[in-house]
Design an enzyme around this catalytic site. Structure first.
Site, PDB file in Angstrom:
ATOM      1  N   LYS A 115      32.471  39.335  62.879  1.00  0.00           N
ATOM      2  CA  LYS A 115      33.210  38.131  62.548  1.00  0.00           C
ATOM      3  C   LYS A 115      34.399  38.461  61.643  1.00  0.00           C
ATOM      4  O   LYS A 115      34.386  39.538  61.055  1.00  0.00           O
ATOM      5  CB  LYS A 115      32.289  37.127  61.874  1.00  0.00           C
ATOM      6  CG  LYS A 115      31.935  37.491  60.412  1.00  0.00           C
ATOM      7  CD  LYS A 115      31.246  36.346  59.780  1.00  0.00           C
ATOM      8  CE  LYS A 115      31.695  36.042  58.423  1.00  0.00           C
ATOM      9  NZ  LYS A 115      31.442  36.912  57.334  1.00  0.00           N
ATOM     10  N   HIS A 151      25.144  38.412  61.204  1.00  0.00           N
ATOM     11  CA  HIS A 151      24.006  39.181  60.685  1.00  0.00           C
ATOM     12  C   HIS A 151      22.866  38.286  60.205  1.00  0.00           C
ATOM     13  O   HIS A 151      21.738  38.739  60.078  1.00  0.00           O
ATOM     14  CB  HIS A 151      24.441  40.189  59.617  1.00  0.00           C
ATOM     15  CG  HIS A 151      24.644  39.617  58.247  1.00  0.00           C
ATOM     16  ND1 HIS A 151      25.795  38.975  57.881  1.00  0.00           N
ATOM     17  CD2 HIS A 151      23.846  39.587  57.158  1.00  0.00           C
ATOM     18  CE1 HIS A 151      25.690  38.583  56.614  1.00  0.00           C
ATOM     19  NE2 HIS A 151      24.519  38.938  56.152  1.00  0.00           N
ATOM     20  N   LYS A 170      18.117  38.491  60.357  1.00  0.00           N
ATOM     21  CA  LYS A 170      17.170  38.407  59.231  1.00  0.00           C
ATOM     22  C   LYS A 170      15.823  37.910  59.753  1.00  0.00           C
ATOM     23  O   LYS A 170      15.755  36.931  60.494  1.00  0.00           O
ATOM     24  CB  LYS A 170      17.696  37.443  58.162  1.00  0.00           C
ATOM     25  CG  LYS A 170      18.943  37.969  57.431  1.00  0.00           C
ATOM     26  CD  LYS A 170      19.395  36.977  56.377  1.00  0.00           C
ATOM     27  CE  LYS A 170      20.757  37.325  55.828  1.00  0.00           C
ATOM     28  NZ  LYS A 170      20.740  38.244  54.709  1.00  0.00           N
ATOM     29  N   GLU A 176      25.373  32.286  46.170  1.00  0.00           N
ATOM     30  CA  GLU A 176      25.478  33.692  45.772  1.00  0.00           C
ATOM     31  C   GLU A 176      25.911  33.760  44.317  1.00  0.00           C
ATOM     32  O   GLU A 176      26.738  32.952  43.888  1.00  0.00           O
ATOM     33  CB  GLU A 176      26.531  34.405  46.631  1.00  0.00           C
ATOM     34  CG  GLU A 176      26.155  34.509  48.076  1.00  0.00           C
ATOM     35  CD  GLU A 176      27.230  35.222  48.887  1.00  0.00           C
ATOM     36  OE1 GLU A 176      27.159  36.452  48.999  1.00  0.00           O
ATOM     37  OE2 GLU A 176      28.144  34.545  49.375  1.00  0.00           O
ATOM     38  N   ASP A 183      34.148  31.685  56.125  1.00  0.00           N
ATOM     39  CA  ASP A 183      33.362  32.894  55.856  1.00  0.00           C
ATOM     40  C   ASP A 183      31.860  32.650  56.059  1.00  0.00           C
ATOM     41  O   ASP A 183      31.153  33.519  56.559  1.00  0.00           O
ATOM     42  CB  ASP A 183      33.628  33.353  54.415  1.00  0.00           C
ATOM     43  CG  ASP A 183      32.968  34.674  54.089  1.00  0.00           C
ATOM     44  OD1 ASP A 183      33.077  35.606  54.911  1.00  0.00           O
ATOM     45  OD2 ASP A 183      32.332  34.796  53.019  1.00  0.00           O
ATOM     46  N   HIS A 223      27.276  31.686  59.783  1.00  0.00           N
ATOM     47  CA  HIS A 223      25.883  31.767  59.322  1.00  0.00           C
ATOM     48  C   HIS A 223      25.224  30.391  59.186  1.00  0.00           C
ATOM     49  O   HIS A 223      24.110  30.173  59.636  1.00  0.00           O
ATOM     50  CB  HIS A 223      25.799  32.459  57.954  1.00  0.00           C
ATOM     51  CG  HIS A 223      26.504  33.782  57.895  1.00  0.00           C
ATOM     52  ND1 HIS A 223      26.529  34.661  58.949  1.00  0.00           N
ATOM     53  CD2 HIS A 223      27.205  34.392  56.908  1.00  0.00           C
ATOM     54  CE1 HIS A 223      27.211  35.753  58.598  1.00  0.00           C
ATOM     55  NE2 HIS A 223      27.629  35.605  57.369  1.00  0.00           N
ATOM     56  N   LYS A 254      30.237  30.989  45.957  1.00  0.00           N
ATOM     57  CA  LYS A 254      30.238  32.266  45.235  1.00  0.00           C
ATOM     58  C   LYS A 254      30.100  31.969  43.748  1.00  0.00           C
ATOM     59  O   LYS A 254      30.545  30.907  43.286  1.00  0.00           O
ATOM     60  CB  LYS A 254      31.575  32.988  45.445  1.00  0.00           C
ATOM     61  CG  LYS A 254      31.900  33.266  46.903  1.00  0.00           C
ATOM     62  CD  LYS A 254      31.338  34.589  47.328  1.00  0.00           C
ATOM     63  CE  LYS A 254      31.687  34.907  48.763  1.00  0.00           C
ATOM     64  NZ  LYS A 254      30.755  35.866  49.362  1.00  0.00           N
TER      65      LYS A 254
END
Ligand code: BG6
Length: 513
Positions: free
Chosen positions: A172, A202, A206, A240, A259, A264, A364
């Site tokens: 991506k 990704h 998981k 995060e 992002d 995701h 973030k």
């Protein structure tokens, strides 16, 4: 719950397919992703004996270096990024024997002709049979050149399955909005058929994300209540504590909506909201996921602004340490209006989910690192325990994706004693203690699937485009309206006031896990 002490793979309970011999060509071989994720994942697959019997890895990048130098760098990265364990000498030896460096710029046609001759030679010397994985681990601006030159140099075989096959792995972001996403898909589609293209997200690699389907469809208990009759709302949090670090230039171009949410988080929404697939094959699963994305209610203009809240972190404290604000990060503009936080409300307009809000937030430099999905059920229809009313809370099922993977259910319980007092308690299943072996990392699982030709955990073209179709009007309404006064949340907090207002306006509240 009884724990199984041993890895079922080792005990021979699970039949594993064997991957064909192949060469993996990694474009962007000197980059961070290659050294931090891809090569360690390949090494771990080697340690689990899950690489093909005959394979080679060719790093393709523009910097001058020999294969010897490349091997030394890879060895250093493996020592650093495989969890501090000693490298297994035999596994590293066999990986390093098949590791090569190919120097070329991405734009130079002659570099691809040389690559072709080199791969032909590897076919002969290492018995690779012409099978090729091309992995695009470069910034997206290089994708066009690489794909066109691979095609022009005759490096792409037409099949995805029958040797000699070719597969293309794309990292991506798949575009910046709907039209650039479509263009990228068009371009890639000129040289590769859809079943040869593996778009990596990704999160799908998981274990706990894959467990969403198992929880839903291998248990009879949840599915009957998994709908608008019983669910009040769903909250998905990807929080995060890290900042953007050295990726300031990348982040300035994307922002957190592109992002994290476009890929995701919408994948998590699809897995939570999808109907049971007719089978567990790549198309059946993706057919159901894409229906969810198509059912997302598109919001534009003022409505998009009402359904979203943007944030950007200022300086603050994380784990007792003073940290700088986003605008002071390297390679970030001092007056940047890029969002590092987003909260939003979405609706899946179909029979199952009509009227059930999904609240998503990602940020973030928040108070802690946690990714979770919380399904909050409706209030009970009638309250028996009036004296203890305060203690009665709706049931919440939480799927914690990371860091300490778990599933927990909040239920009301009687507090011991003569009075009838109710208190919410948690029933919890912890991954870490239930299975006594280490789960493969996301990249390991996904690379293994590429080698085996299984695209179930990769994003199909229509999924990417459906996600952009929903995201793009939000991006447009944001660029038409001035952002809030940035920075609007302190590093180490739970995000901006605007995000609280978004959910509280509906009489609900964010969870603070
Ligand atoms: C990446 C994003 O895709 O996912 C990063 O580009 C983010 O910005 C990362 O930090 C989060 O991944 P994980 O696996 O740590 O949740």
């Amino acid at each position: 719950m009884a724990a199984h002490p041993e890895n079922p793979l080792r005990r021979g309970l699970v039949r594993t397919k064997v991957a064909d011999p192949c060469v993996i060509v990694v474009f962007g071989a000197t980059g961070d992703l290659t050294h931090r994720k891809l090569l360690p994942a390949l090494y771990r697959l080697g340690r689990r004996a899950e690489l093909p019997a005959r394979y080679a890895i060719v790093g393709f990048a523009r910097r001058e270096k020999t294969s010897e130098q490349f091997r030394a760098e890879v060895e250093a990265s493996l020592r650093k990024y495989t969890g501090g364990a000693e490298l297994d000498a035999a596994v590293w030896q066999s990986m390093s024997d098949g590791l090569f460096y190919h120097r070329s710029s991405f734009e130079d046609p002659a570099g691809y002709q040389r690559l072709r001759r080199f791969l032909d030679e590897l076919d002969r010397t290492r018995g690779i049979q012409g099978n090729r994985v091309f992995y695009l681990a470069t910034p997206p601006r290089a994708f066009d050149d690489i794909v066109e030159h691979l095609g022009a140099a005759g490096l792409v075989q037409p099949s995805s399955e029958r040797p000699p096959w070719s597969r293309l792995v794309v990292e991506k972001p798949f575009g910046r909005d709907l039209s650039s996403g479509e263009q990228l898909n068009e371009l890639v589609g000129r040289f590769f058929t859809e079943d040869q293209i593996y778009r990596i997200d990704h999160y799908l690699g998981k274990e706990t994300v894959q467990n969403i389907l198992v929880l839903r469809f291998a248990n009879g208990l949840f599915e009957p209540v998994w709908n608008q009759k019983h669910v009040d709302h769903v909250q998905i949090t990807v929080s995060e504590d890290l900042g953007v670090g050295l990726r300031g230039d990348y982040f300035e171009e994307v922002g957190i909506l592109r992002d994290m949410v476009q890929n995701h988080m919408l994948q998590l929404v699809s897995l939570v909201a999808m109907e049971p697939p007719v089978a567990l094959d790549a198309d059946a699963v993706r057919d159901e996921k894409v229906k969810v994305l198509r059912a997302l209610r598109v919001v534009e203009g003022q409505e998009a602004l009402r359904h979203t809240a943007r944030g950007q972190y200022g300086p603050g404290w994380i784990k007792g340490e003073r940290v700088i604000g986003y605008r002071a990060e390297p390679r970030v503009a001092a007056d940047s209006i890029t969002e590092t936080y987003v909260a939003l409300k979405l609706f899946v307009d179909n029979w199952r989910w009509a009227g059930v809000p999904f609240y998503l937030r990602a940020g973030k430099r928040l108070a802690k690192r946690v990714t979770e999905i919380a399904i909050q059920f409706k209030d009970i229809p009638h309250l028996l325990f009036s004296d203890s009313q305060a203690g009665v809370a709706p049931n919440v099922l939480v799927l914690r994706i990371q860091p300490d993977e778990a599933i927990s259910l909040r239920i009301g319980c009687k507090v011991p004693g003569p009075a009838v007092a109710v208190q919410p308690v948690r029933m919890e299943f912890l991954y870490g203690s239930a299975f006594g072996f280490e789960a493969p990392e996301a990249y390991e699982r996904l690379l293994r699937d590429v080698l085996l030709g299984d695209a179930t955990l990769f994003t199909r073209r229509d999924e990417v485009e459906a996600a952009w179709r929903w995201i793009t009007p939000i991006l447009e309404s944001w660029s038409a309206a001035p952002p809030p006064q940035f920075p609007n949340y302190e590093a180490g907090s739970w995000g901006p006031q605007e995000a609280r207002e978004l959910i509280e306006a509906d009489g609900r509240a964010w969870r603070y896990p």
